[in-house]
Design an enzyme around this catalytic site. Sequence first.
Site, PDB file in Angstrom:
ATOM      1  N   LYS A 115       0.829  -1.205   0.000  1.00 31.50           N
ATOM      2  CA  LYS A 115       0.000   0.000   0.000  1.00 31.50           C
ATOM      3  C   LYS A 115       0.871   1.265   0.000  1.00 31.50           C
ATOM      4  CE  LYS A 115      -3.702  -2.360   2.505  1.00 31.50           C
ATOM      5  NZ  LYS A 115      -4.541  -2.335   3.727  1.00 31.50           N
TER       6      LYS A 115
ATOM      7  N   TYR B  41     -12.302  -2.733  -3.975  1.00 36.95           N
ATOM      8  CA  TYR B  41     -12.939  -2.622  -2.655  1.00 36.95           C
ATOM      9  C   TYR B  41     -14.463  -2.628  -2.727  1.00 36.95           C
ATOM     10  CZ  TYR B  41      -8.358  -1.710  -0.649  1.00 36.95           C
ATOM     11  OH  TYR B  41      -7.049  -1.828  -0.241  1.00 36.95           O
TER      12      TYR B  41
ATOM     13  N   ARG C 282       3.028  -6.788   9.397  1.00 38.72           N
ATOM     14  CA  ARG C 282       2.336  -5.707  10.108  1.00 38.72           C
ATOM     15  C   ARG C 282       2.825  -5.570  11.545  1.00 38.72           C
ATOM     16  NH1 ARG C 282      -3.219  -7.795   7.469  1.00 38.72           N
ATOM     17  NH2 ARG C 282      -3.163  -6.552   5.563  1.00 38.72           N
TER      18      ARG C 282
ATOM     19  N   ASN D 172      -1.660  -0.284   7.015  1.00 39.97           N
ATOM     20  CA  ASN D 172      -1.013  -1.493   7.516  1.00 39.97           C
ATOM     21  C   ASN D 172      -0.109  -2.178   6.490  1.00 39.97           C
ATOM     22  OD1 ASN D 172      -2.968  -2.575   5.862  1.00 39.97           O
ATOM     23  ND2 ASN D 172      -4.107  -3.563   7.506  1.00 39.97           N
TER      24      ASN D 172
ATOM     25  N   HIS E 286      -1.767  -5.695   1.547  1.00 40.81           N
ATOM     26  CA  HIS E 286      -3.049  -6.374   1.351  1.00 40.81           C
ATOM     27  C   HIS E 286      -2.738  -7.737   0.762  1.00 40.81           C
ATOM     28  CE1 HIS E 286      -6.999  -7.447  -0.268  1.00 40.81           C
ATOM     29  NE2 HIS E 286      -6.334  -7.802  -1.359  1.00 40.81           N
TER      30      HIS E 286
ATOM     31  N   GLU F  42      -9.350 -10.206  -7.818  1.00 40.89           N
ATOM     32  CA  GLU F  42      -8.369  -9.145  -7.630  1.00 40.89           C
ATOM     33  C   GLU F  42      -7.231  -9.220  -8.652  1.00 40.89           C
ATOM     34  OE1 GLU F  42      -7.298  -9.616  -3.511  1.00 40.89           O
ATOM     35  OE2 GLU F  42      -9.197  -8.763  -2.815  1.00 40.89           O
TER      36      GLU F  42
END
Length: 145
Positions: free
Chosen positions: A11, A51, A104, A118, A121, A132
């Site tokens: 991310k 999402y 994480r 975090n 993904h 995805e």
Amino acid sequence: MSTERTLVLVKPDGVRRALVGEVISRIETKGYSIIALRMLDADRSILERHYVEHQGKPFYEPLLEFMASGPIVAMIVQGNRVIEGFRSLAGVTDPTLATPGTIRGDLARDQGTNVVQNIVHGSDSAQSAAREIAIFFPGISVEGK
């Protein structure tokens, strides 16, 4: 043997903090293979498709805003039981509760922001992985060979 493919995203917080190499190292050290990788600035249409299950939830717009705040790195990762294995490697979603030794747990912390930042993904099921992967890597099969 159950070879699978999963989508992993680093991310914007992970890219900003120059943690892409660390994430890749942990994936490869675990014994998984990265079969496709790209860095991109995800536009709203990609993020909305990714999402879709969160649409209408209070954190949806802040999540899209965060994910569009900088480049991300998308990877297709392959290996035996990789979906389950990467999620274990990543640790629980809340970085404060993530076990030390996980991505994480070691690299993320609560930033006090509207959405949890975090680092990574990972797809949560074979169905999610297929959906995805098709969003971020059109034309590449989810079938592990």
